[in-house]
Design an enzyme around this catalytic site. Structure first.
Site, PDB file in Angstrom:
ATOM      1  N   ASP A 152      -1.741  -7.182  10.264  1.00 38.22           N
ATOM      2  CA  ASP A 152      -0.423  -7.622  10.732  1.00 38.22           C
ATOM      3  C   ASP A 152      -0.572  -8.138  12.154  1.00 38.22           C
ATOM      4  O   ASP A 152      -0.715  -7.358  13.108  1.00 38.22           O
ATOM      5  CB  ASP A 152       0.566  -6.454  10.679  1.00 38.22           C
ATOM      6  CG  ASP A 152       0.683  -5.868   9.274  1.00 38.22           C
ATOM      7  OD1 ASP A 152       0.394  -6.600   8.313  1.00 38.22           O
ATOM      8  OD2 ASP A 152       1.055  -4.702   9.144  1.00 38.22           O
ATOM      9  N   SER A 158      -3.538  -3.459   5.976  1.00 42.23           N
ATOM     10  CA  SER A 158      -2.751  -4.673   6.195  1.00 42.23           C
ATOM     11  C   SER A 158      -3.064  -5.255   7.568  1.00 42.23           C
ATOM     12  O   SER A 158      -2.957  -4.587   8.584  1.00 42.23           O
ATOM     13  CB  SER A 158      -1.262  -4.342   6.100  1.00 42.23           C
ATOM     14  OG  SER A 158      -0.486  -5.519   6.162  1.00 42.23           O
ATOM     15  N   SER A 172      -1.424  -8.464   4.058  1.00 44.69           N
ATOM     16  CA  SER A 172      -1.367  -8.800   5.478  1.00 44.69           C
ATOM     17  C   SER A 172      -0.157  -9.687   5.748  1.00 44.69           C
ATOM     18  O   SER A 172       0.483 -10.189   4.825  1.00 44.69           O
ATOM     19  CB  SER A 172      -2.631  -9.552   5.921  1.00 44.69           C
ATOM     20  OG  SER A 172      -3.785  -8.765   5.743  1.00 44.69           O
TER      21      SER A 172
END
Length: 355
Positions: free
Chosen positions: A276, A274, A236
């Site tokens: 983000d 991930s 992340s």
């Protein structure tokens, strides 16, 4: 401020715009950053605190917004932040399973400084972001406590360390050692010069995707590591944007979306696993907690003034990620593998950054 060598010290200059004095989030006046690091045999993690200004953030809120590039994350406070368009606490970063402890500590801190909360006024909206540091940290141990929150806040300064420090202690980025990185850019408009600062908690990406100013160094490193598996991107990144540009929360949301351009230039594909997430705030306007008699006036730039800011936030995000990679020290992961610093990997395999 930065005793470690940063990406510019290796001859790599990102983008066209001029950086601020310290090339840091704290080039935005009033913003400070502090760390509390846990580093023992099992637990390698911590807290990073971003103080938006030096007053009482609950009494003097800031224009703010958040934007989710991919929502595989566990933030606290972004629902109200986006609904009201204001930030009323410091921002904390930590590991995924310590979000609760960080939230508790931050809430205690705000309650101590605001006796009316929960009595004569409403509650408080703490803002906490996270990345998963389980490859290095024994994340199940839940080592972070409220005391670490206070430590990070009390250490907050305009000068702070990057790399494997605070929340960045256990992070892995592009298969290398990740962590905290920062950068800034200046933009000149007809009505003044403004600063866009970015801080990242970098914990994402596949090694072979890493690009440094267009050079595919990750692919070269990966080729030298014949034993290195092609692992999925399950990390992340938390991106914190600060500016003194006068904007509405809608304009700020447009601005922080453009962090994605810098993220992509380092090689990220913003993968499924991930988280983000960008959180941004502007110090240009303080919104009082107590309702004033007169309407509140919020200055904002013309939409066309946002173009240089869009470029600035992309450049600063890209450079902040690279600074995280070059300032982090090589660390052994829990399974015995090594997360190398980018610079150690480059030196070990005789690689150079191309101009």
């Amino acid at each position: 401020m930065h005793c470690k060598k940063r990406i510019r010290d290796y001859g790599v200059k990102i983008g066209r715009l001029e950086a601020g004095k310290n090339n840091s989030l704290t080039d935005v006046a009033g913003v400070t950053v502090g760390h509390a690091t846990i580093d023992d045999q099992e637990c390698k993690t911590g807290i990073t605190a971003i103080m938006p200004h030096q007053g009482n953030t609950f009494q003097e809120k800031l224009i703010a917004s958040s934007y989710v590039l991919n929502g595989f994350g566990k933030t606290v406070g972004t629902v109200q932040l986006n609904e009201l368009g204001t930030l009323e606490t410091p921002i904390l970063l930590t590991n995924t399973l310590s979000v609760g402890a960080a939230t508790e500590g931050l809430t205690k801190y705000i309650l101590e400084h605001n006796k009316a909360i929960g009595r004569t006024t409403g509650t408080v909206n703490p803002v906490v972001g996270e990345c998963n540091d389980m490859l290095i940290n024994h994340i199940r141990e839940s080592a972070v406590t409220s005391e670490h929150v206070y430590e990070a806040i009390n250490k907050a300064s305009s000068t702070f360390e990057e790399g494997a420090i605070g929340a960045g202690r256990g992070m892995v980025c592009y298969g290398l050692k990740g962590g905290i990185g920062t950068s800034s850019r200046l933009i000149d408009l007809t009505h003044g010069t403004y600063t866009i600062g970015v801080l990242v908690l970098a914990n994402f990406g596949q090694m072979e995707d890493l690009n440094v100013s267009g050079t595919p160094v990750g692919q070269s490193i990966h080729e030298h590591l014949s034993h290195s598996p092609n692992e999925p991107d399950r990390g992340s990144i938390m991106i914190i944007v600060a500016t003194d540009l006068p904007v509405t929360d809608r304009q700020l949301n447009r601005l922080i979306k453009r962090t994605s351009t810098g993220l992509a230039r380092t090689g990220s594909t913003i993968a499924h696993g991930s988280g983000d997430i960008a959180i941004g705030f502007s110090t240009a306007t303080k919104i009082p907690h107590e309702k004033p008699i007169e309407p509140i006036s919020i200055p904002s730039v013309h939409e066309e003034d946002l173009n240089p800011a869009f470029r600035a936030v992309g450049e600063a995000t890209e450079e902040a990620i690279l600074n995280a990679l070059v300032t982090a020290e090589t660390t052994t992961m829990r399974d015995g593998r090594v997360a190398m610093s980018l610079i150690e990997a480059m030196e070990r395999y005789g690689l150079i950054f191309e101009e």
